[in-house]
Design an enzyme around this catalytic site. Structure first.
Site, short mmCIF file in Angstrom:
data_model
loop_
_atom_site.label_atom_id
_atom_site.label_comp_id
_atom_site.label_asym_id
_atom_site.label_seq_id
_atom_site.Cartn_x
_atom_site.Cartn_y
_atom_site.Cartn_z
N ASP A 1 38.34 43.01 28.90
CA ASP A 1 39.23 43.69 29.86
C ASP A 1 38.68 45.02 30.34
O ASP A 1 38.14 45.80 29.53
CB ASP A 1 40.58 43.99 29.19
CG ASP A 1 41.65 42.98 29.53
OD1 ASP A 1 41.46 42.18 30.45
OD2 ASP A 1 42.71 43.01 28.86
N GLU B 1 50.60 35.93 34.27
CA GLU B 1 51.42 36.39 33.13
C GLU B 1 52.89 36.49 33.52
O GLU B 1 53.22 37.11 34.54
CB GLU B 1 50.91 37.74 32.62
CG GLU B 1 51.73 38.24 31.42
CD GLU B 1 51.07 39.33 30.60
OE1 GLU B 1 49.92 39.72 30.90
OE2 GLU B 1 51.72 39.80 29.64
O1 KIV Z 1 45.31 42.33 27.13
C1 KIV Z 1 45.54 41.13 26.89
O2 KIV Z 1 45.54 40.68 25.74
C2 KIV Z 1 45.81 40.26 28.04
C3 KIV Z 1 46.30 38.87 27.78
C4 KIV Z 1 47.64 38.87 27.16
C5 KIV Z 1 46.24 38.03 28.99
O3 KIV Z 1 45.65 40.67 29.14
#
Ligand code: KIV
Length: 278
Positions: free
Chosen positions: A84, A183
């Site tokens: 991310d 989501e």
């Molecule tokens: O940060 C995370 O774990 C996520 C998932 C829940 C999709 O973005």
């Protein structure tokens, strides 16, 4: 078998094969998920909550993501690794987004990066993809906008919101994202988006018709029995046995029954053969 690529994952949609994605934040969890045959491992900025103990994901830094990405990368052999982009590491400009993505690839071993937002994130997605870095988009509930959305609510319930969500999904596909997380979206809407996109959709709280599913590993494993949102299925209840194991350890340290003879080393002549193994 080498790590799964974006082409493998796109082929799975084409072949109507569901994609199983899970989060991980360290090498041990990554190794276990990988051994189980998970297709994609996400180092999610949810680590701000489940690892760092914050109430939301907003304080997670790019350095945090690099650190945890690197740990997870060492535990994977087969699964595709997505990391991310945390809050404020890509919102300033497409150039900032590309620079942050580059760090996740070069320093953390990410095969792809994930960022939140639909139409508004399209210019950033375009630039990152042009540089050769695959992007997973994330629409619907976007936790980095929790203060703007007013909490953790289902998105796209009304007519206008549903139209916007479809537009967002089409925009990220058009910008070059190879996959999109949906989501907390009504199941019917997620099914419509999945049918309209040629890239895979990965749902969390988005019903059964997405091309794949993602869950936070701590939720899936039942580490916190007090946390049970509707979209989570606990595939194990590990909180009680883990607390039980710690409790037994404490008791045995206190009563002297641990360590026992088999856990102890001795000088030459007794169990020195075992001792030499270490
Ligand atoms: O940060 C995370 O774990 C996520 C998932 C829940 C999709 O973005």
């Amino acid at each position: 078998m080498p790590r799964k690529t974006v082409l493998d994952l796109q082929r799975m949609k084409a072949g109507s094969q569901k994609i199983a994605m899970v989060t991980a934040y360290d090498a041990t969890m990554a190794r276990l998920a990988d051994a189980a045959g998970v297709d994609m491992v996400l180092v999610g900025d949810s680590l701000g909550m489940v690892i760092q103990g914050h109430a939301d994901t907003l304080s997670v830094t790019l350095d945090d993501m690099v650190y945890h990405g690197r740990c997870v990368s060492r535990g994977l052999q087969h699964a595709h690794l997505t990391v991310d982009l945390p809050f404020m590491s890509y919102q300033l400009s497409p150039q900032q987004a590309l620079q942050s993505s580059g760090r996740l690839v070069k320093e953390a071993g990410a095969q792809s990066v994930k960022l939140e937002g639909g139409e508004r994130s399209a210019p950033a997605i375009e630039l990152i993809v042009t540089a050769g870095i695959p992007v997973v988009a994330h629409v619907g509930l976007t936790p980095q906008s929790v203060h703007a959305t007013g909490g953790w609510r289902v998105q796209g319930r009304g007519e206008a919101a549903a139209r916007q969500l479809v537009q967002d999904a089409l925009a990220v596909q058009q910008a070059g994202a190879f996959c999109v997380v949906l989501e907390m979206v009504p199941a019917e809407l997620a099914a419509e988006v999945t049918a309209r996109l040629h890239i895979p959709t990965i749902g969390i709280g988005a019903g059964a018709d997405c091309d794949g599913q993602v869950l936070v590993c701590n939720d899936l494993l039942g580490f916190d029995s007090s946390f049970k949102p509707r979209f989570v299925k606990r595939f194990a209840e590990l909180e009680a046995p883990m607390v039980g194991a710690f409790r037994d350890y404490v008791a045995q340290v206190r009563d002297g029954s641990f360590p026992a003879e088999e856990h102890s080393f001795h000088r030459e002549g007794r169990n020195s053969k075992i001792a030499r193994l270490y």
